[in-house]
Design an enzyme around this catalytic site. Structure first.
Site, PDB file in Angstrom:
ATOM      1  N   ARG A 184      -3.148   0.504  -2.124  1.00 30.93           N
ATOM      2  CA  ARG A 184      -3.485  -0.576  -1.471  1.00 30.93           C
ATOM      3  C   ARG A 184      -4.420  -0.430  -0.278  1.00 30.93           C
ATOM      4  O   ARG A 184      -4.762   0.891  -0.108  1.00 30.93           O
ATOM      5  CB  ARG A 184      -1.855  -1.336  -0.506  1.00 30.93           C
ATOM      6  CG  ARG A 184      -1.394  -0.170   0.234  1.00 30.93           C
ATOM      7  CD  ARG A 184      -0.396  -0.076   1.201  1.00 30.93           C
ATOM      8  NE  ARG A 184       0.663  -0.792   0.807  1.00 30.93           N
ATOM      9  CZ  ARG A 184       1.854   0.037   0.826  1.00 30.93           C
ATOM     10  NH1 ARG A 184       1.322   1.549   1.134  1.00 30.93           N
ATOM     11  NH2 ARG A 184       2.836   0.247   0.050  1.00 30.93           N
ATOM     12  N   ASP A 259      10.483   2.778   9.101  1.00 24.38           N
ATOM     13  CA  ASP A 259       9.616   2.909   8.744  1.00 24.38           C
ATOM     14  C   ASP A 259       8.321   2.410   7.563  1.00 24.38           C
ATOM     15  O   ASP A 259       7.197   2.348   7.428  1.00 24.38           O
ATOM     16  CB  ASP A 259      10.215   3.791   7.953  1.00 24.38           C
ATOM     17  CG  ASP A 259      11.061   3.505   6.945  1.00 24.38           C
ATOM     18  OD1 ASP A 259      12.564   3.089   7.328  1.00 24.38           O
ATOM     19  OD2 ASP A 259      10.779   3.363   5.941  1.00 24.38           O
TER      20      ASP A 259
END
Length: 458
Positions: A184, A259
């Site tokens: 990504r 997170d």
């Protein structure tokens, strides 16, 4: 590839700013040695923004399947350390367990970007996991990021998917199943949980270091007299916009843990995501979200709660009062952002806070009462005019829209067809021919359709 201080924004401009943090923030790791590397998806449109579209397939696989370091960037992969609240239960045993950051570079907007992975092998933070990613999970992430990008959401972009030739066993899909490694392109992987870990460990020195790093490298600001307040103010504004973007897109992330909230306000890390078929505030994406904590209508609250946890984490280096004042900015920032994002998707020019707020309320009410499909409605209403078929329950929304000027006409070929959607049944239908016959044609056609919609909306 070579770096030049005078390079154009679309040339390759490597960086290694993450290393300036010093030790205690990450662990050097080694990528898994996969039995095979079959290129399944390469995003040349995204690669062009960072000067990497010119790689041939062989080098692409070496860089993004075998993880040979990019020139003058990070010398080896780094697994980031962080903690986080998972469904509001604190977990101090997190960290990059099946991914790492392996390069930094600047994009055509001048932003410091990371190349990070999913499914690249085990790390010190893998716990009992195998560090791998299913091919279906990779396909789903491509579909999520492409759709969100088209709908104007600031999101990580799936740069690459390479099938890796392993048989994986999972409890939530038929096993054994095929494996992949995904890359990504993201505007940082620093999370709220990155700050929580340092607060948990009472490491004020590194807390200040990370605060300054985010301000300088990611928010492009010099730290002022109160860096923690400056940081929180930025994150509040960015995450409020993220929440509004999700709502206007009808998107449910599914796992809005601390997170999974990036301090740049960029959406990333897609697991059980779904797009809502109708405006149902109780619609959830994850089967394990039994209380609806992260349901469609609760996402702004959830993201605000996460911003509050950043404020708590910053308390060791800042007084409470100015942090509380910064948190108070979330609601007005969200209200401004939802008006901007909703008018953008409707293809009309914003009129101002009061009018935009009234428009959003009228449309949400009509969507709830009518049960209309979200994708159908936004397709039909683009440009600010509702078709005749929308009945009496749409009277207030029709009246509110009447005062808006179109932002863009409907001349793009997309508007002569049918609305593009990404509902769960279609996601499954895209995966089915890949699983059954290694037929990627439906997937490729869908990506092209989504990108056409993005062109029509932009």
């Amino acid at each position: 590839m070579t770096a030049s201080p005078q390079a154009e924004p679309t040339s390759y401009r490597p960086a290694s700013r993450l290393l300036t943090l010093g030790d205690g923030f990450f662990d050097p790791v080694t990528a898994a040695d996969f039995p095979e590397t079959r290129l399944r998806f390469r995003n040349d449109r995204a690669a062009a923004t960072i000067g990497l579209a010119g790689l041939d397939d062989a080098e692409w696989i070496r860089r993004f399947g075998r993880f040979e370091p990019l020139p003058d960037s990070l010398p080896q992969p780094l697994a980031l350390r962080y903690h986080g609240h998972q469904f509001r239960s604190y977990n101090p045993e997190l960290g990059d367990g099946r991914g790492f950051t392996f390069a930094q570079l600047y994009d055509d907007r001048g932003r410091l970007m990371d190349l990070g992975t999913k499914g690249s092998g085990t790390t010190p933070w893998s716990r009992s996991g195998d560090g791998r990613l299913t091919l279906k999970g990779a396909v789903r992430e491509v579909l999520a990021t492409e759709m969100l990008e088209a709908l104007g959401v600031e999101t990580s972009r799936t740069l690459s998917v390479i099938e890796t030739g392993e048989a994986l066993y999972r409890g939530d899909e038929p096993s054994p199943t095929r494996s992949a490694v995904l890359v990504r392109l993201s505007h940082s992987h620093i999370r709220i949980g990155s700050f929580q870990r340092l607060a948990y460990e009472r490491d004020e020195t590194r807390l200040r270091t990370l605060t300054d790093y985010v301000l300088r490298e990611l928010h492009t600001q010099e730290p002022g007299a109160e860096p923690a307040v400056q940081l929180l103010t930025n994150v509040v504004a960015r995450t409020a916009r993220l929440a509004a973007s999700y709502m206007a897109a009808g998107f449910v992330h599914g796992v809005l843990n601390t997170d999974n909230i990036n301090v740049t306000g960029e959406s990333f890390d897609y697991g059980p995501w779904r797009f809502a078929p109708t405006w149902d505030p109780a619609f959830t994406a994850a089967y394990f979200d039994q209380t609806g904590l992260y349901a469609l209508g609760r996402q702004p609250e959830a993201i605000h709660w996460n911003a509050m946890q950043l404020a708590v984490a910053l308390r060791p280096i800042c007084d409470a009062e100015p942090l509380i004042a910064a948190l108070d900015g979330f609601a007005p920032a969200y209200q401004a952002a939802i008006g901007e994002r909703m008018t953008w998707r409707l293809g009309v020019v914003p009129r101002g806070a009061d009018d935009d707020r009234a428009l959003v309320q009228a449309i949400e009410q009509a969507l709830r009462v009518s049960g209309a499909g979200l994708d159908r409605f936004f397709f039909d209403a683009f440009g600010g005019v509702l078709p005749v078929g929308y009945g009496a329950e749409w009277a207030d929304a029709r009246a509110a829209l009447a005062g808006y000027a179109p932002r863009k006409d409907r001349s793009h070929p997309y508007w002569s067809g049918e609305p593009c959607s990404m509902l769960i049944d279609e996601v499954e239908a895209i995966w089915a021919p890949i699983a059954a016959a290694d037929d990627w044609s439906v997937f490729e056609a869908k990506v092209a359709e989504v990108r056409a919609m993005g062109e029509a909306l932009s």
